[in-house]
Design an enzyme around this catalytic site. Structure first.
Site, PDB file in Angstrom:
ATOM      1  N   ASP A  66      35.681  35.857  35.781  1.00 34.05           N
ATOM      2  CA  ASP A  66      34.274  35.683  35.425  1.00 34.05           C
ATOM      3  C   ASP A  66      33.364  36.130  36.559  1.00 34.05           C
ATOM      4  OD1 ASP A  66      34.990  34.644  32.955  1.00 34.05           O
ATOM      5  OD2 ASP A  66      35.039  32.590  33.698  1.00 34.05           O
ATOM      6  N   ALA A  83      45.802  41.035  41.296  1.00 31.71           N
ATOM      7  CA  ALA A  83      45.976  41.549  42.663  1.00 31.71           C
ATOM      8  C   ALA A  83      46.099  43.064  42.715  1.00 31.71           C
ATOM      9  CB  ALA A  83      47.207  40.910  43.299  1.00 31.71           C
TER      10      ALA A  83
END
Length: 312
Positions: free
Chosen positions: A259, A230
């Site tokens: 990913d 975050a």
């Protein structure tokens, strides 16, 4: 998910990596050691860090080929679903006598996950298998690698690469030191960055991302991208350190978000973006991937609206 992806003009990306079936369970919270909890889910979906990153790049318009392996079992169908739908080149994906790789994923109500991976067919992606696809790898402008295949396959792919090598050594497994240092960039989270330094026999004194990035550069990496969840990301290059903000979102499932970041990063690099601009785009794609359940199921396609960074 779209079944027809428009390719923008860019360079060839070859992903040498894992292909898994993901078995996902959902719980209110993660169990403590020795504790049994009731969960929901239990369905198979497409996963594997190599396949995840390849699909993310292809959906965003990258010209992608996948080098990997699956088994001749029912799980292979789930594992290959989005690789096929994304339209990427699958001619170097083999079917082996080993079972398809399996990832057992537990997702809490807060969206955080734990993952246990069983390699299966991914363990056959050795140096000898990679050699069978030497021409494809040598012809790539970018070769993208992770840590879910044998070290011999990883090392050989780097040896063969004539273009740019991007490495997301996750999980952090022992590979050739000089091969690892050819990463440009090394892509890692804070935990992985510390483990890479230890593997290079450079003990770190601080878990501060800025210090980790500096130490990785001092260890010999030309460029480094640290993903910070975050908090965004951090790019370390010859210009110094650049903080990359991420959109503020309420995550549903963080599985595969890193990913998605990696796939987006190499796609933009293949299209000519600099590393900082590519990372800024990748942060938005990674945030988008947390807004739906699953890994490849959650990835945005080219042209889809992405979350915006506040005050950008």
């Amino acid at each position: 998910m779209t079944t027809s992806v428009s390719r923008r003009e860019g360079k060839k990306i070859v992903v040498v990596g894992s292909i898994n079936a993901d078995l996902t369970t959902r719980v209110a919270r993660h169990p403590h050691p020795g504790e049994t909890l009731m969960g929901t889910g239990g369905t198979f979906s497409a996963g594997g860090k190599g396949a995840n990153q390849a699909v993310a790049a292809a959906l965003l318009g990258g010209d992608v080929a996948m080098v990997g392996a699956v088994g001749a079992d029912p799980q292979a169908e789930a594992a290959l679903t989005h690789l096929r739908r994304s339209g990427l080149d699958m001619r170097a994906v083999a079917t082996t006598t080993e079972p398809t790789g399996l990832a057992v994923i537990t997702v809490s109500a807060s969206g955080e996950n734990t993952i246990v991976v069983l390699p299966g067919a991914n363990a056959t992606v050795t140096a000898s298998y990679v050699d069978q696809h030497a021409e494809l790898i040598r012809g790539a402008d970018i070769v993208l690698l992770q840590g879910e295949i044998p070290a011999s396959g990883f090392d050989r792919a780097v040896e063969l690469a004539a273009g740019r090598v991007v490495v997301n050594l996750a999980p952090v497994v022992p590979v050739g030191k000089q091969r690892l240092l050819e990463a440009n960039p090394l892509l890692a989270n804070e935990h992985e960055a510390a483990l890479v330094l230890e593997q290079l026999e450079r003990p770190h004194e601080s878990d501060d991302p800025h210090q980790l990035a500096r130490e990785l550069r001092e260890a010999g990496f030309q460029t480094v991208v640290l993903t910070l969840g975050a908090a965004g990301a951090l790019v370390a290059d010859e210009q110094g350190l650049t903080e990359i903000p991420t959109p503020k979102v309420q995550p549903v499932d963080t599985t595969g978000a890193g990913d998605a970041f990696a796939g987006a990063l190499v796609t933009r690099l293949s299209e000519g973006d600099g590393l900082v601009d590519a990372a800024r785009f990748a942060a938005r794609v990674g945030a988008a991937a947390t807004l739906a359940r699953g890994a490849q199921d959650s990835y945005p396609a080219a042209g889809e609206q992405l979350p915006e960074v506040e005050n950008s």
